[in-house]
Design a protein around this motif. Sequence first.
Motif, short mmCIF file in Angstrom:
data_model
loop_
_atom_site.label_atom_id
_atom_site.label_comp_id
_atom_site.label_asym_id
_atom_site.label_seq_id
_atom_site.Cartn_x
_atom_site.Cartn_y
_atom_site.Cartn_z
N TYR A 5 -17.00 25.59 -30.61
CA TYR A 5 -16.89 25.43 -29.15
C TYR A 5 -16.04 24.21 -28.80
O TYR A 5 -15.27 24.23 -27.84
N MET A 6 -16.20 23.14 -29.59
CA MET A 6 -15.45 21.91 -29.30
C MET A 6 -13.95 22.15 -29.47
O MET A 6 -13.14 21.71 -28.66
N LYS A 7 -13.59 22.84 -30.53
CA LYS A 7 -12.17 23.12 -30.76
C LYS A 7 -11.60 24.01 -29.66
O LYS A 7 -10.50 23.78 -29.15
N GLN A 8 -12.35 25.04 -29.30
CA GLN A 8 -11.89 25.95 -28.25
C GLN A 8 -11.75 25.22 -26.90
O GLN A 8 -10.78 25.44 -26.16
N ALA A 9 -12.71 24.36 -26.60
CA ALA A 9 -12.70 23.67 -25.31
C ALA A 9 -11.53 22.71 -25.18
O ALA A 9 -10.85 22.67 -24.15
N ILE A 21 -8.28 23.11 -22.41
CA ILE A 21 -7.99 22.18 -21.31
C ILE A 21 -6.76 21.32 -21.58
O ILE A 21 -6.08 20.89 -20.65
N GLU A 22 -6.44 21.05 -22.85
CA GLU A 22 -5.35 20.13 -23.16
C GLU A 22 -4.04 20.82 -23.57
O GLU A 22 -2.96 20.27 -23.34
N ASP A 23 -4.14 22.00 -24.18
CA ASP A 23 -2.91 22.59 -24.75
C ASP A 23 -3.18 24.07 -25.05
O ASP A 23 -3.35 24.45 -26.21
N LYS A 24 -3.17 24.90 -24.03
CA LYS A 24 -3.58 26.30 -24.21
C LYS A 24 -2.61 27.09 -25.09
O LYS A 24 -2.96 28.14 -25.61
N ARG A 25 -1.38 26.58 -25.28
CA ARG A 25 -0.41 27.24 -26.15
C ARG A 25 -0.36 26.58 -27.54
O ARG A 25 0.62 26.73 -28.27
N PHE A 26 -1.41 25.86 -27.89
CA PHE A 26 -1.45 25.11 -29.14
C PHE A 26 -1.14 25.98 -30.36
O PHE A 26 -0.39 25.57 -31.25
N ALA A 38 -19.84 20.77 -25.41
CA ALA A 38 -18.45 20.69 -25.85
C ALA A 38 -17.50 20.65 -24.66
O ALA A 38 -16.53 19.89 -24.66
N ALA A 39 -17.78 21.44 -23.64
CA ALA A 39 -16.92 21.48 -22.46
C ALA A 39 -16.93 20.13 -21.73
O ALA A 39 -15.90 19.66 -21.25
N LEU A 40 -18.10 19.51 -21.68
CA LEU A 40 -18.19 18.19 -21.05
C LEU A 40 -17.35 17.17 -21.81
O LEU A 40 -16.56 16.42 -21.21
N LEU A 41 -17.49 17.14 -23.13
CA LEU A 41 -16.75 16.18 -23.94
C LEU A 41 -15.24 16.45 -23.88
O LEU A 41 -14.43 15.52 -23.83
N ALA A 42 -14.86 17.71 -23.86
CA ALA A 42 -13.43 18.05 -23.83
C ALA A 42 -12.76 17.56 -22.55
O ALA A 42 -11.56 17.27 -22.54
N ARG A 64 -16.64 22.14 -15.34
CA ARG A 64 -16.44 23.47 -14.76
C ARG A 64 -15.01 23.95 -14.98
O ARG A 64 -14.76 25.12 -15.32
N LEU A 65 -14.04 23.05 -14.81
CA LEU A 65 -12.64 23.41 -15.02
C LEU A 65 -12.38 23.80 -16.47
O LEU A 65 -11.67 24.77 -16.76
N VAL A 66 -12.96 23.06 -17.42
CA VAL A 66 -12.81 23.39 -18.84
C VAL A 66 -13.38 24.78 -19.12
O VAL A 66 -12.74 25.62 -19.78
N LEU A 67 -14.58 25.03 -18.61
CA LEU A 67 -15.22 26.33 -18.83
C LEU A 67 -14.40 27.46 -18.20
O LEU A 67 -14.27 28.55 -18.78
N GLU A 68 -13.86 27.21 -17.03
CA GLU A 68 -13.04 28.22 -16.36
C GLU A 68 -11.80 28.54 -17.18
O GLU A 68 -11.41 29.71 -17.33
N GLN A 69 -11.17 27.50 -17.74
CA GLN A 69 -10.00 27.72 -18.60
C GLN A 69 -10.39 28.50 -19.85
O GLN A 69 -9.66 29.39 -20.29
N MET A 70 -11.53 28.19 -20.44
CA MET A 70 -11.99 28.91 -21.63
C MET A 70 -12.23 30.38 -21.30
O MET A 70 -11.88 31.27 -22.08
N PHE A 71 -12.82 30.64 -20.15
CA PHE A 71 -13.09 32.02 -19.74
C PHE A 71 -11.79 32.78 -19.48
O PHE A 71 -11.59 33.90 -19.95
N GLN A 72 -10.89 32.15 -18.75
CA GLN A 72 -9.63 32.81 -18.43
C GLN A 72 -8.78 33.07 -19.67
O GLN A 72 -7.99 34.02 -19.71
#
Length: 774
Positions: A64-68, A72-77, A183-187, A210-218
């Motif tokens: 979860y930490m890696k995904q989060a 939020i930081e680099d979705k095209r990683f 994980a989302a909070l820490l990310a 919430r923004l991190v979780l939204e990005q993970m969901f999307q």
Amino acid sequence: MLSMASFTFGMVTAIASQIPALDPAHQQKFEHDGYVYDRNGQLLAVLRGRESRVLLTSGQISPYMKQAIVAIEDKRFYEHRGVDVRAIGRALWADVQHKGVVQGGSTITQQFIKNAYLKDNRSVARKLKEAALAWQLNQRKSKDWVLTAYLNTIYFGNGAYGIGQAALTYFRKPAKDLTLPEAALLAGIPRDPSRYDPATNPRAAKERRRLVLEQMFQQGAITGQQYRAARSSALPSPEEIRLPGTQQPRGQYFVNYVKQQLVDEFGSSEVFGGGMRVTTTIDLGLQKIARGAIAKWLSNPDGPQAALVAIDPRNGEILAMVGGSNFRESQFNLAVQGERQPGSAFKPFVLAAALDEGISPATRFESHPVVIPLGNRLWQVNNYEGEYLGSIDLQSATIHSDNSVYAQLTSVVGPQNVARIAHEAGISSKLNSYFAIGLGAEAANPLEMARAFSTFANNGNRIDGSLFGNVPRAIRKVGKSKNEPVARRVLSPTKNAILNSILQKVVSQGTGRRAALPDRPVAGKTGTTENYGDAWFVGYTPQLTVAVWVGYPRELRSMDHEYHGEAVAGGTYPAEIWRTFAQSALKYLKDDPQSFPSTYIPYGSSHLVVYRDGQLEIANENCHTPRNVLFFSGQEPRKTARCKPNEVEVPDLIGASIQAARARLIGQPLTPSVVYETAKPGQRLDVVLDQKPRRGRLSAYDRVVLILPRSTHGVVPRLIGMPLDRAQRKLERRGLKVEVEKTPGRRPGRVVFQLPRAGVAAAPGMLVRIAVAA
């Protein structure tokens, strides 16, 4: 051609040779302990590498930490080669437009390189070197290696450097056991550890999560059910957030504050393991006196607690800081992190703003229940316990802490000017320019209140540091570099002396009498918030400024009977703690009694004025409710207001629904008119995008144009409650794609969640995700 090729080969080889130095394990070999000392050379803390970083393997970090962090930081990683050309293009274009470096385009790989190797100077050269190293690193290391190394080197706030320490600090568990909401909070923290600290800014931290979780969901990393469950998860309590096993027994709250200053200035890798030698301003003798003063008056462990900060106003040094009653139980620093409304203790900033505008304290106002028009609404103000004094000047209003008069004075000088003078004096918290700021409705902490009042004690000069700038002087030197005091003029000596004279009378004649000292003058101000939730006394002599806050640290609870059966106000426990501490502290410091500079009130002349567009202006014949104000000679406003006949304010309607916007304009009264522009996919259609004019004033019934979006491809239909097959057909008929997932529910086969939501603008081929009860 050959020389160009040789140069390129040499540059690539040179850059590639630096890659081994990026390995966190390699860097850890060269870490050295640093040390933090008090002003007399006594050791306070060791800045250890182990304190800041525990290196983990990939398998020791929760997926979860890696995904989060990727979301939020680099979705095209996992798509780019260490450098995201698209993101860099956007960043460079922004830099060109603003003629400077204003936007990042860094990937996780580049951020890791910056954290591990490069100094954080924002320049085009730095970006190019980051990009070159990132490209090389991507050729030699796996994505998982880069992501693991990155998580081992980023700073998560509260002294936690690396994900291993972050998991222990915030949740008391290994990083491999982090849940999705954890994980989302820490990310969300590393982008701005102070702003998204769940201990000090829980609302911002929750919104960021919430923004991190939204990005993970999307991005398809989590399901809708996981998204909804994680959003409602509780944050860790401030008392539970602490770095385990690293604290020293003396001045712990102050030491943690110093560490944060150092990290903000030098970066966590330099502070923890860089071998720093830091001399601070704290005096452990005064620290002991401060704790004793609090213990004398607040002995009930279940009763109200106190925070105290003492500053030498002549050089800005923090001499004592009490941030709580028990550091082992709670590392939440009430002196720095405990932002509470200061109530009437904020009124000196209104008075300072008035004096700065040239308003004489001989100006008279009527003390009575007042209703102040604020454009589209009314502000009703009442005095403490319903007592009113009739026609009084500003000096009497300050001595007796008259809310009615200070609300009127705030409407004259303007809340923006109050916020400005407070910030210039030393308040660093965000201050909204609301009219209630004049009565202390904007939150502040004891440290910044002590520092701002020190400006008044120091003849109107705020003290900054030569190394750290406009922050409280907690550090004397780092290594051989001295953090010298630097004076910044805030208020003229004459006007500052007038303010001091008035605040001395608060202690000798008014609400602060319990803070009076027998051998020297004291200036200060009490503060008590609504329902006795917070009580303050901030006072000073020319040699010492002290802020004392009393309240319940974990909640805003009324103290309506804790002072010998009566309510706790600023003039009770806070003033008595202040007096007890100041008497012993001044004796300990061997500071002989000293008076404030003498003063006089210059001659003034009266003028009818209004506050408009952030400044005072002479009223014309059309201005509503002008004020008769006495100004120092030659300091009256130069500009005459251009008030219109039957003038009304243009309200800010951007973001409001069209129904609410129409109603608001008609009520002003103004005339609404609507025009449309093409909507973007996913955009709400019932919300005002823009307006003309956006602000200002018009005559009654003048026209205001509202700009609304209009979809050219229809809207996303409402699907919740529909059977799956019907929802799919409905989307297909509108040319929309659908993605379905199962989730537990009471109505099997029915849609229970959709994103985007119903009613937003659609577009051909738009993806709509739905969750169906199973």
